[in-house]
Design an enzyme around this catalytic site. Structure first.
Site, short mmCIF file in Angstrom:
data_model
loop_
_atom_site.label_atom_id
_atom_site.label_comp_id
_atom_site.label_asym_id
_atom_site.label_seq_id
_atom_site.Cartn_x
_atom_site.Cartn_y
_atom_site.Cartn_z
N HIS A 1 -27.20 47.02 23.37
CA HIS A 1 -26.28 47.38 22.28
C HIS A 1 -26.14 48.90 22.19
O HIS A 1 -25.04 49.42 22.01
CB HIS A 1 -26.80 46.87 20.92
CG HIS A 1 -26.83 45.37 20.79
ND1 HIS A 1 -27.94 44.69 20.39
CD2 HIS A 1 -25.86 44.44 20.99
CE1 HIS A 1 -27.67 43.38 20.34
NE2 HIS A 1 -26.41 43.21 20.71
N ARG B 1 -22.32 41.11 29.32
CA ARG B 1 -23.49 41.23 30.21
C ARG B 1 -23.31 40.44 31.50
O ARG B 1 -23.71 40.87 32.56
CB ARG B 1 -24.76 40.74 29.51
CG ARG B 1 -25.24 41.65 28.43
CD ARG B 1 -26.23 40.96 27.57
NE ARG B 1 -25.67 39.70 27.10
CZ ARG B 1 -26.29 38.83 26.33
NH1 ARG B 1 -27.52 39.04 25.99
NH2 ARG B 1 -25.69 37.72 25.93
N LYS C 1 -25.45 30.92 14.59
CA LYS C 1 -26.82 31.33 14.93
C LYS C 1 -27.60 31.59 13.65
O LYS C 1 -27.07 32.23 12.74
CB LYS C 1 -26.80 32.67 15.70
CG LYS C 1 -26.11 32.66 17.04
CD LYS C 1 -26.21 34.06 17.64
CE LYS C 1 -25.33 34.25 18.84
NZ LYS C 1 -25.19 35.67 19.21
N SER D 1 -30.92 39.74 22.54
CA SER D 1 -31.73 39.74 21.31
C SER D 1 -32.68 38.55 21.30
O SER D 1 -33.82 38.66 20.86
CB SER D 1 -30.82 39.67 20.08
OG SER D 1 -29.99 40.79 20.03
#
Ligand code: PNS
Length: 159
Positions: free
Chosen positions: A18, A91, A42, A129
């Site tokens: 990030h 990513r 989430k 994360s």
């Protein structure tokens, strides 16, 4: 015209990936608003306040970067902030389908805002994360995955 970009995300917690995106965006846009949102798909580990605090710590040195929170539709928030860009990090190819759908929907809902994707630096491309949280849960060393200023904040949560 000022180039204002919103970088939305869960940031649960923020990672070096990030931070790479923030660094790159800060050098391109006049103003970058990193904004924490609850992703209904989430369940978050860190509260929005905690995530904002961590983001503020790691972005202190970037004078054109600010940290905020938003609720509801991203496009409405982007309009309210008079932003003309939405930033997302990519990513892997596996991220692309979801990101592509989101970008197209956001463009339809707010044609004024263009989504721009950034790649993290290659050495951070595999960081997520959720992996950071799993390592922290088992007391592993997370210092090569997250900015050093927030290592303690994250580890404290898993004590
Ligand atoms: O870091 P994340 O969890 O991948 O971020 C996803 C996020 C928060 C950017 C996305 O879920 C979002 O924009 N949520 C706000 C609600 C919204 O606008 N949904 C429609 C997106 S097409």
């Amino acid at each position: 015209m000022m180039k204002i970009a919103v970088y939305p995300g869960s940031f649960d917690p923020p990672t070096l990936g990030h931070l790479d995106v923030i660094k790159k965006a800060s050098s391109i846009f006049d103003r970058v608003i990193v904004s924490v949102v609850e992703n209904p798909n989430k369940k978050a580990t860190f509260s929005k306040k905690e995530r904002v605090r961590m983001l503020k710590k790691i972005t202190k040195r970037f004078k054109n970067v600010e940290v905020d929170i938003f609720k509801g539709l991203l496009v409405n928030y982007v309009k309210k902030k008079r932003a003309n860009f939405i930033i997302r990090g990519l990513r892997a190819v596996s991220d692309f389908e979801y990101e592509f759908q989101m970008a197209l929907i956001n463009k339809k809902l707010n044609p004024q805002a263009e989504t721009v994707w950034f790649l993290p630096f290659i050495e951070h491309i595999y960081i997520s994360s959720s992996i950071v949280k799993e390592i922290a849960k088992y007391k592993g060393n997370i210092s090569c995955f997250v900015p050093e200023e927030i290592v303690e904040d994250i580890m404290r949560r898993f004590k």
